[in-house]
Design a protein around this motif. Structure first.
Motif, mmCIF file in Angstrom:
data_model
loop_
_atom_site.group_PDB
_atom_site.id
_atom_site.type_symbol
_atom_site.label_atom_id
_atom_site.label_comp_id
_atom_site.label_asym_id
_atom_site.label_seq_id
_atom_site.Cartn_x
_atom_site.Cartn_y
_atom_site.Cartn_z
ATOM 1 N N ILE A 1 0.865 -1.178 0.000
ATOM 2 C CA ILE A 1 0.000 0.000 0.000
ATOM 3 C C ILE A 1 0.907 1.234 0.000
ATOM 4 O O ILE A 1 1.670 1.450 0.941
ATOM 5 N N VAL A 2 0.812 2.004 -1.081
ATOM 6 C CA VAL A 2 1.637 3.203 -1.226
ATOM 7 C C VAL A 2 0.747 4.409 -0.939
ATOM 8 O O VAL A 2 -0.327 4.541 -1.520
ATOM 9 N N PRO A 3 1.198 5.295 -0.032
ATOM 10 C CA PRO A 3 0.368 6.438 0.361
ATOM 11 C C PRO A 3 0.381 7.579 -0.662
ATOM 12 O O PRO A 3 0.683 8.726 -0.348
ATOM 13 N N LYS A 4 0.065 7.234 -1.905
ATOM 14 C CA LYS A 4 0.001 8.216 -2.991
ATOM 15 C C LYS A 4 -1.098 7.791 -3.952
ATOM 16 O O LYS A 4 -1.502 6.633 -3.966
ATOM 17 N N SER A 5 -1.525 8.738 -4.788
ATOM 18 C CA SER A 5 -2.552 8.421 -5.776
ATOM 19 C C SER A 5 -1.984 7.467 -6.822
ATOM 20 O O SER A 5 -0.769 7.380 -7.036
ATOM 21 N N GLU A 6 -2.887 6.777 -7.482
ATOM 22 C CA GLU A 6 -2.512 5.852 -8.557
ATOM 23 C C GLU A 6 -1.708 6.589 -9.634
ATOM 24 O O GLU A 6 -0.708 6.082 -10.132
ATOM 25 N N LYS A 7 -2.130 7.801 -9.961
ATOM 26 C CA LYS A 7 -1.435 8.610 -10.977
ATOM 27 C C LYS A 7 -0.013 8.940 -10.530
ATOM 28 O O LYS A 7 0.933 8.823 -11.310
#
Length: 130
Positions: free
Chosen positions: A9-15
């Protein structure tokens, strides 16, 4: 041979995650600590080596905006792909799964399974911090 990383889980938007990964120079930040060499060849290719492993050239094979990036070996000697699949969980969280697919004889597969598993796990973990 197919190896998949645990979901990250990366704390950034998919873009944002996709744009980070499509700048191949950023893979230098994701490499394990035992990296021996990292060199950009051009915008679509980079070379790296880990201690005790041969140099590998990865090149961009395909990309689907905001959901997938496929890198592959530039050499036919070790044909494989490294795929990053992205799934938006929220506007500020993205689930990333890395998968390695390659065609190797049984002896080679046995020798590289553990190092490759550790390699993609490390990239997946490091991605959380970028």
């Amino acid at each position: 041979m197919f190896i998949e990383s645990p979901k990250s889980i990366v704390p950034k938007s998919e873009k944002d995650v996709f744009e980070f990964l499509t700048v191949l120079k950023n893979f230098e930040q994701l490499m394990p600590e035992n990296i021996n060499k990292f060199e950009m060849i051009n915008d679509d290719r980079f070379l790296f080596s880990l201690k005790g492993m041969p140099e590998i050239v990865l090149e961009r094979k395909s990309q689907t905006p905001y959901s997938q990036l496929v890198l592959g070996a530039a050499s036919d000697k070790l044909p494989f792909t490294l795929t990053a699949n992205l799934v938006a969980l929220s506007p500020t969280e993205t689930e990333v799964t890395l998968s390695f697919t390659g065609e190797f004889n049984a002896m080679m597969a046995m020798m590289i399974k553990s190092p490759i598993t550790n390699f993609i796990k490390t990239i997946s973990e490091n991605l959380k911090n970028c």
